[in-house]
Design a protein around this motif. Structure first.
Motif, PDB file in Angstrom:
ATOM      1  N   ARG A 110       0.869  -1.020   0.082  1.00 38.39           N
ATOM      2  CA  ARG A 110      -0.136   0.136   0.128  1.00 38.39           C
ATOM      3  C   ARG A 110       0.718   1.250   0.075  1.00 38.39           C
ATOM      4  O   ARG A 110       1.803   1.225   0.770  1.00 38.39           O
ATOM      5  CB  ARG A 110      -1.026  -0.048   1.351  1.00 38.39           C
ATOM      6  N   ALA A 112       1.815   4.877   0.917  1.00 38.00           N
ATOM      7  CA  ALA A 112       1.290   5.950   2.019  1.00 38.00           C
ATOM      8  C   ALA A 112       2.171   7.024   1.895  1.00 38.00           C
ATOM      9  O   ALA A 112       3.427   7.005   2.253  1.00 38.00           O
ATOM     10  CB  ALA A 112       1.245   5.038   3.237  1.00 38.00           C
ATOM     11  N   ASP A 159      -2.762   5.401  -1.832  1.00 37.63           N
ATOM     12  CA  ASP A 159      -3.858   4.335  -0.994  1.00 37.63           C
ATOM     13  C   ASP A 159      -4.096   5.129   0.199  1.00 37.63           C
ATOM     14  O   ASP A 159      -5.104   5.225   0.873  1.00 37.63           O
ATOM     15  CB  ASP A 159      -3.162   3.102  -0.675  1.00 37.63           C
ATOM     16  N   THR A 160      -2.968   5.565   0.925  1.00 34.82           N
ATOM     17  CA  THR A 160      -3.135   6.072   2.314  1.00 34.82           C
ATOM     18  C   THR A 160      -2.417   7.562   2.580  1.00 34.82           C
ATOM     19  O   THR A 160      -1.305   7.253   2.108  1.00 34.82           O
ATOM     20  CB  THR A 160      -2.601   4.844   3.238  1.00 34.82           C
ATOM     21  N   TYR A 202      -7.879   8.813  -2.998  1.00 30.54           N
ATOM     22  CA  TYR A 202      -7.166   7.971  -1.932  1.00 30.54           C
ATOM     23  C   TYR A 202      -8.244   7.085  -1.206  1.00 30.54           C
ATOM     24  O   TYR A 202      -9.661   7.398  -1.597  1.00 30.54           O
ATOM     25  CB  TYR A 202      -6.741   8.941  -0.876  1.00 30.54           C
ATOM     26  N   ARG A 204      -7.746   5.795   2.123  1.00 25.64           N
ATOM     27  CA  ARG A 204      -7.898   6.188   3.633  1.00 25.64           C
ATOM     28  C   ARG A 204      -7.053   7.159   4.071  1.00 25.64           C
ATOM     29  O   ARG A 204      -6.189   7.226   3.479  1.00 25.64           O
ATOM     30  CB  ARG A 204      -7.856   4.829   4.410  1.00 25.64           C
ATOM     31  N   TRP A 205      -7.187   7.656   5.194  1.00 26.90           N
ATOM     32  CA  TRP A 205      -6.637   8.801   5.745  1.00 26.90           C
ATOM     33  C   TRP A 205      -6.667   8.726   7.306  1.00 26.90           C
ATOM     34  O   TRP A 205      -7.687   8.466   7.907  1.00 26.90           O
ATOM     35  CB  TRP A 205      -7.176   9.939   5.268  1.00 26.90           C
ATOM     36  N   TYR A 206      -5.352   8.672   7.676  1.00 27.76           N
ATOM     37  CA  TYR A 206      -5.240   8.586   9.387  1.00 27.76           C
ATOM     38  C   TYR A 206      -4.654   9.878   9.563  1.00 27.76           C
ATOM     39  O   TYR A 206      -3.573  10.263   9.106  1.00 27.76           O
ATOM     40  CB  TYR A 206      -4.330   7.366   9.606  1.00 27.76           C
ATOM     41  N   LEU A 229      -3.137  -1.153   9.498  1.00 25.99           N
ATOM     42  CA  LEU A 229      -3.340  -0.036   8.224  1.00 25.99           C
ATOM     43  C   LEU A 229      -4.188  -0.317   7.421  1.00 25.99           C
ATOM     44  O   LEU A 229      -4.115  -1.854   7.273  1.00 25.99           O
ATOM     45  CB  LEU A 229      -1.929  -0.099   7.970  1.00 25.99           C
TER      46      LEU A 229
END
Length: 229
Positions: A110, A112, A159-160, A202, A204-206, A229
């Motif tokens: 992934r 990131a 992706d992230t 995207y 996902r976002w953290y 993740l």
């Protein structure tokens, strides 16, 4: 395995307990979304924090928070390649990696991107009481450009996203401190991230910074939780 957690502020007991419970080792990675406590004081107290973190036995990938010194300004750190991106590493603590902003890492297939920086809402209090505050806590225009260039190379697909603060539209109003006059808060980082979010494709976002646990669409706020993740 790759895991993500929020601001630790120098406290790693829960991370060490998680690592023991899940039998994690140096090949496992825990992403810390900023305010690590690693280089806050600039003296031996920082070594104590780094030692506590290193005892978890895992590899940390850390996003720069508003209470973290910029590792690019610290003599002990060396910039080195890691999983397709770049991270600053103190040779005395080789498992504690500080992500260079704009680096895109391959985390088990992934992609990131790391985006640190935020404004300290307690800036005035810290300065008035002789506490530390770092003038370079937010990304410079050159650093922002470096992030955007990295996304350009990926045609604005990733992706992230791993960031310290969040895009403006996601700011959790319930987590804002009532003692702070919000009109005095510099929201330029959140506004810039909002422009990024609107353009970026995207999955996902953290982010951390706000000390809450919350899912808002594809964006997740983390504090003490440690999640895959």
């Amino acid at each position: 395995m790759i895991y993500v957690t929020g601001d630790t502020h120098g406290s790693y007991r829960h991370v060490r307990a998680f690592a023991r419970e899940h039998s994690l080792g140096p090949d496992d990675v825990i992403v810390c979304l900023g305010d690590t406590g690693f280089d806050y004081f600039g003296d031996e107290r920082d070594d104590a924090v780094k030692t506590r973190a290193a005892r978890a036995g895992v590899t940390f990938l850390c996003i720069r928070g508003n209470r973290d010194r910029n590792p690019a300004t610290l003599a002990d750190y060396r910039l080195q390649p890691w999983r397709g991106g770049e991270a600053y590493v103190d040779p005395a603590y080789p498992t504690l990696l500080l992500a260079r902003d704009g680096s895109v890492f391959d985390l088990e297939g992934r992609s990131a991107i790391a985006i640190g920086g935020a404004y300290s809402v307690d800036k005035r209090h810290r300065l008035a009481n002789g506490h530390l505050w770092f003038p370079d806590e937010q990304l410079t225009e050159a650093e922002k450009e470096h992030v955007e260039q990295a996304l350009d190379r990926r045609h604005w697909r990733i992706d992230t996203v791993l960031s310290h603060t969040c895009p403006a539209a996601f700011v959790p109003q319930e987590a804002l401190l009532p003692s702070i006059d919000q009109s005095t808060v510099d929201t330029s980082m959140e506004d810039w991230l909002q422009r990024i979010e609107q353009r970026l494709r995207y999955r996902r976002w953290y982010c951390g910074h706000f000390h809450i646990e919350k899912q808002e669409g594809r964006l997740r706020f983390l504090h003490k939780d440690i999640v895959p993740l």
